[in-house]
Design an enzyme around this catalytic site. Structure first.
Site, PDB file in Angstrom:
ATOM      1  CG  ASN A  62      -4.054  -7.088  -3.284  1.00 13.89           C
ATOM      2  OD1 ASN A  62      -5.092  -7.182  -3.921  1.00 13.89           O
ATOM      3  ND2 ASN A  62      -3.173  -6.134  -3.509  1.00 13.89           N
ATOM      4  CD  GLU A  64      -2.129  -2.746  -0.965  1.00 12.91           C
ATOM      5  OE1 GLU A  64      -2.346  -1.529  -0.846  1.00 12.91           O
ATOM      6  OE2 GLU A  64      -1.550  -3.257  -1.940  1.00 12.91           O
ATOM      7  CB  ALA A  66      -2.160   2.432   7.521  1.00 17.95           C
ATOM      8  CE1 TYR A  68       1.727   1.828   3.287  1.00 22.47           C
ATOM      9  CE2 TYR A  68       3.833   1.744   2.153  1.00 22.47           C
ATOM     10  CZ  TYR A  68       2.639   2.393   2.421  1.00 22.47           C
ATOM     11  OH  TYR A  68       2.369   3.588   1.822  1.00 22.47           O
ATOM     12  CB  CYS A  73      -0.146 -11.996  -1.451  1.00 28.29           C
ATOM     13  SG  CYS A  73       1.419 -11.135  -1.512  1.00 28.29           S
ATOM     14  CD  GLU A  75      -0.820 -14.558  -5.255  1.00 33.70           C
ATOM     15  OE1 GLU A  75      -1.130 -13.682  -4.410  1.00 33.70           O
ATOM     16  OE2 GLU A  75      -0.040 -14.359  -6.187  1.00 33.70           O
ATOM     17  CB  CYS A 112       5.314 -12.575  -4.008  1.00 35.98           C
ATOM     18  SG  CYS A 112       4.598 -13.142  -2.454  1.00 35.98           S
ATOM     19  CB  CYS A 115       2.196 -16.300  -2.746  1.00 35.50           C
ATOM     20  SG  CYS A 115       1.346 -14.916  -1.951  1.00 35.50           S
TER      21      CYS A 115
HETATM   22  N1  THU Z   1       0.481  -8.977  -4.256  1.00 37.14           N
HETATM   23  C1  THU Z   1      -0.335 -10.074  -4.248  1.00 37.14           C
HETATM   24  O1  THU Z   1      -1.477 -10.018  -3.783  1.00 37.14           O
HETATM   25  N2  THU Z   1       0.159 -11.228  -4.772  1.00 37.14           N
HETATM   26  C2  THU Z   1       1.400 -11.369  -5.299  1.00 37.14           C
HETATM   27  O2  THU Z   1       1.797 -12.478  -5.655  1.00 37.14           O
HETATM   28  C3  THU Z   1       2.279 -10.207  -5.431  1.00 37.14           C
HETATM   29  C4  THU Z   1       1.824  -8.971  -4.770  1.00 37.14           C
HETATM   30  C5  THU Z   1      -0.031  -7.742  -3.668  1.00 37.14           C
HETATM   31  C6  THU Z   1       0.639  -7.338  -2.384  1.00 37.14           C
HETATM   32  C7  THU Z   1       0.382  -5.851  -2.368  1.00 37.14           C
HETATM   33  O3  THU Z   1      -0.897  -5.618  -1.791  1.00 37.14           O
HETATM   34  C8  THU Z   1       0.338  -5.450  -3.830  1.00 37.14           C
HETATM   35  O4  THU Z   1       0.151  -6.657  -4.555  1.00 37.14           O
HETATM   36  C9  THU Z   1       1.582  -4.768  -4.321  1.00 37.14           C
HETATM   37  O5  THU Z   1       2.713  -5.499  -4.015  1.00 37.14           O
END
Ligand code: THU
Length: 166
Positions: A62, A64, A66, A68, A73, A75, A112, A115
């Site tokens: 993942n 990220e 600033a 948001y 993600c 995946e 999620c 994804c």
């Molecule tokens: N996240 C993923 O990388 N994959 C998922 O299937 C769920 C969430 C990440 C997104 C974010 O950077 C962190 O987890 C918290 O939600």
């Protein structure tokens, strides 16, 4: 009116040591990728490893930001990267895991919704089943042999192409 039921088939293994060698290797690569996640805001580091039909493994984590919602993600990072390098090669399996800086994660990490949509599209595009292998840092491993088990009634190109004008 009629009522129907959708059956979800999945397997649960007690730990990665029960997996076959290929699945265990994919999970190991996902765990290594999770360590390199850029997750300074959530501190929830997710790793994904995609096995392609040509035997290659492509990993992602993942990313990220600033701002948001600009992040992505693990995946999708892994699948988009795989499809950008090998656009004509089907993904056959994806392993997903996560590391928390606070408490060791001992339960499977499931993808999620966004994804799942992307995974379903690449499964359909590839023309074979996409196996999904899910684990935390340790503990049980959950496996589904197709995205159909994780995303029933998914939205796909056939519906879109039927109704848009070209
Ligand atoms: N996240 C993923 O990388 N994959 C998922 O299937 C769920 C969430 C990440 C997104 C974010 O950077 C962190 O987890 C918290 O939600």
């Amino acid at each position: 009116m009629s009522k129907e039921f959708y059956q979800v088939e999945f397997s649960t293994y007690n730990s990665e040591s029960e997996l076959d060698q290929n699945d265990n290797e994919l999970l190991t690569q996902a765990k290594a990728a999770a360590l390199k996640a850029y997750a300074p805001y959530s501190t929830f580091k997710v790793g994904a490893a995609v096995r392609l039909a040509n035997g290659k493994i492509v990993v992602g984590n993942n990313q990220e930001n600033a701002a948001y919602p600009s992040g992505l993600c693990a995946e999708r990072v892994a699948l988009f990267y795989a499809n950008s390098i090998y656009p004509d090669v089907a993904p056959v399996a994806i392993a997903i895991t996560a590391i928390s800086d606070n408490v060791p994660i001992d339960e499977p990490i499931t993808p999620c919704g966004a994804c799942r949509q992307v995974m379903a599209e690449f499964e359909k595009k590839g023309g074979n089943n996409l196996k999904v292998i899910m684990q935390g840092q340790k503990g049980p491993v959950l496996i589904t042999n197709s995205m159909k088990m994780l995303l029933p009634f998914s939205f796909a190109d056939d519906i879109l192409l039927k109704y848009i004008s070209r």
